[in-house]
Motif scaffolding. Structure first.
Motif, short mmCIF file in Angstrom:
data_model
loop_
_atom_site.label_atom_id
_atom_site.label_comp_id
_atom_site.label_asym_id
_atom_site.label_seq_id
_atom_site.Cartn_x
_atom_site.Cartn_y
_atom_site.Cartn_z
N LEU A 22 0.86 -1.19 0.00
CA LEU A 22 0.00 0.00 0.00
C LEU A 22 0.90 1.24 0.00
O LEU A 22 1.83 1.32 0.80
N HIS A 24 1.22 5.58 -0.30
CA HIS A 24 0.57 6.89 -0.29
C HIS A 24 0.99 7.71 -1.51
O HIS A 24 2.09 7.55 -2.04
N CYS A 38 -2.23 2.65 -4.78
CA CYS A 38 -1.63 3.94 -4.43
C CYS A 38 -2.82 4.87 -4.17
O CYS A 38 -3.72 4.96 -5.01
N LEU A 44 -6.44 4.11 1.54
CA LEU A 44 -5.47 3.15 2.09
C LEU A 44 -6.02 2.49 3.35
O LEU A 44 -5.79 1.30 3.58
N PHE A 58 3.50 -1.11 4.26
CA PHE A 58 2.91 0.22 4.18
C PHE A 58 3.97 1.24 3.83
O PHE A 58 4.85 1.54 4.64
#
Ligand code: 13P
Ligand code: SF4
Length: 302
Positions: A22, A24, A38, A44, A58
């Motif tokens: 995952l 950001h 993304c 998320l 993460f």
């Protein structure tokens, strides 16, 4: 090691570990390119709660990995760069929040997702930049203590009849954007649409054409009939904008809008995390159980 072989190594390890990655929207381009998803903080969080896999890698900052660990305690949650923290999340402690609540017993507590698990545990409901207005309006009380981002709190206050009491925290990246930078960018790109993140100061919000979360900004650019955009948020977002909105011209409002913590994750730290299953983020059960209530209340909102 060349980027392609590092990438191959990560993909092989990912399969072996039954892992999802995952990422950001502010992460480095090469990290965005290996993502299973993304997105912004809300996307998320939802993915952490619902996606299959034994391991979550993460690629973001500490509070995001903590949120994933709270929502999926049975999964192994890894934060490849263990020192990737969000300074805003450190601007309020659980003890300070307990005092604020004691001084305002009639107020609900809404916490931005950019908080520690301990602060979430003391809150009634969590929010992200994409749903802050909806969350504030969803609580029964007429008064709301909003922590820790004063700018997001004041932004949400514009769209509610409730009295919002913002904490004095802020994002060290967005809070630095100035009206002078807006004037310079507008002059350089006349006719471009100015999109800003709600972590910006109120005087920047006043100058913007549209305010949205990171994924909200991407959606706006991709679906708008306009061709040119000034982007008032962290520069990492430009990678997705270039990939997903081809033909559109996006200019950063300020090249200085760089979150150093978001740049601490690279392909090597991701590979090492998958290899060693470290650094692992865990949240003590007693805190996680209380923090989960606040996050799940947010996720349950229609
Ligand atoms: P969103 O991606 O949810 O808009 O949040 C921005 C941010 O600063 C996360 O730390
Ligand atoms: Fe925290 Fe701001 Fe960095 Fe987001 S951009 S992680 S709010 S310091």
């Amino acid at each position: 090691m060349p980027v392609t072989s590092l990438k191959d190594e990560i993909l092989a390890l990912k399969r072996e570990r039954d892992a999802i990655i995952l990422v950001h929207n502010y992460q480095l381009p090469e990290i965005q390119d290996i993502a299973d998803l993304c997105g912004d903080s809300l996307e998320l969080s939802r993915a952490a709660a619902t996606m299959e896999g034994k391991v979550i890698v993460f690629c973001g900052v500490d509070f995001m990995a903590e949120t994933a660990a709270i929502l999926s305690p049975e999964k192994t949650v890894l934060l490849p760069a263990p020192d990737a923290c969000c300074p805003m999340a450190q601007m309020i402690s659980a003890e300070e929040l307990r005092f604020a609540r004691a001084r305002n017993p009639d107020a609900a507590v809404v916490c931005y997702v950019n908080t520690t698990a301990e602060v979430k545990a003391e809150s009634d409901i969590c929010c992200t930049s994409s749903n802050a207005i909806k969350v504030v309006n969803s609580v029964e009380q007429d008064r709301v203590i909003f922590v820790p981002d004063r700018n997001l709190g004041r932004y949400a206050a514009r769209f509610t009849k409730k009295e919002v009491l913002p904490w004095e925290g802020f994002c060290i990246v967005h809070d630095q954007i100035t009206p002078a930078q807006v004037a310079t960018a507008r002059q350089a790109h006349p006719g471009a649409v100015l999109l800003v993140h709600p972590e910006c100061r109120p005087e920047i919000i006043d100058l913007a054409d549209h305010v949205a979360s990171t994924s909200g900004i991407i959606k706006y650019v991709c679906t708008s009939p306009k061709q040119e955009f000034i982007i008032g948020t962290e520069v990492g977002i430009l990678h997705r904008l270039t990939k997903e909105c081809p033909g559109k011209k996006c200019y950063p409002l300020s090249q200085a809008s760089v979150c150093r913590n978001m740049k601490k994750t690279d392909l090597t730290t991701v590979r090492d995390a998958l290899q060693t299953l470290r650094p692992r983020i865990t949240v003590p059960e007693a805190i996680a159980d209380r923090a989960r209530r606040a996050i799940e209340r947010m996720l349950a909102l229609p």
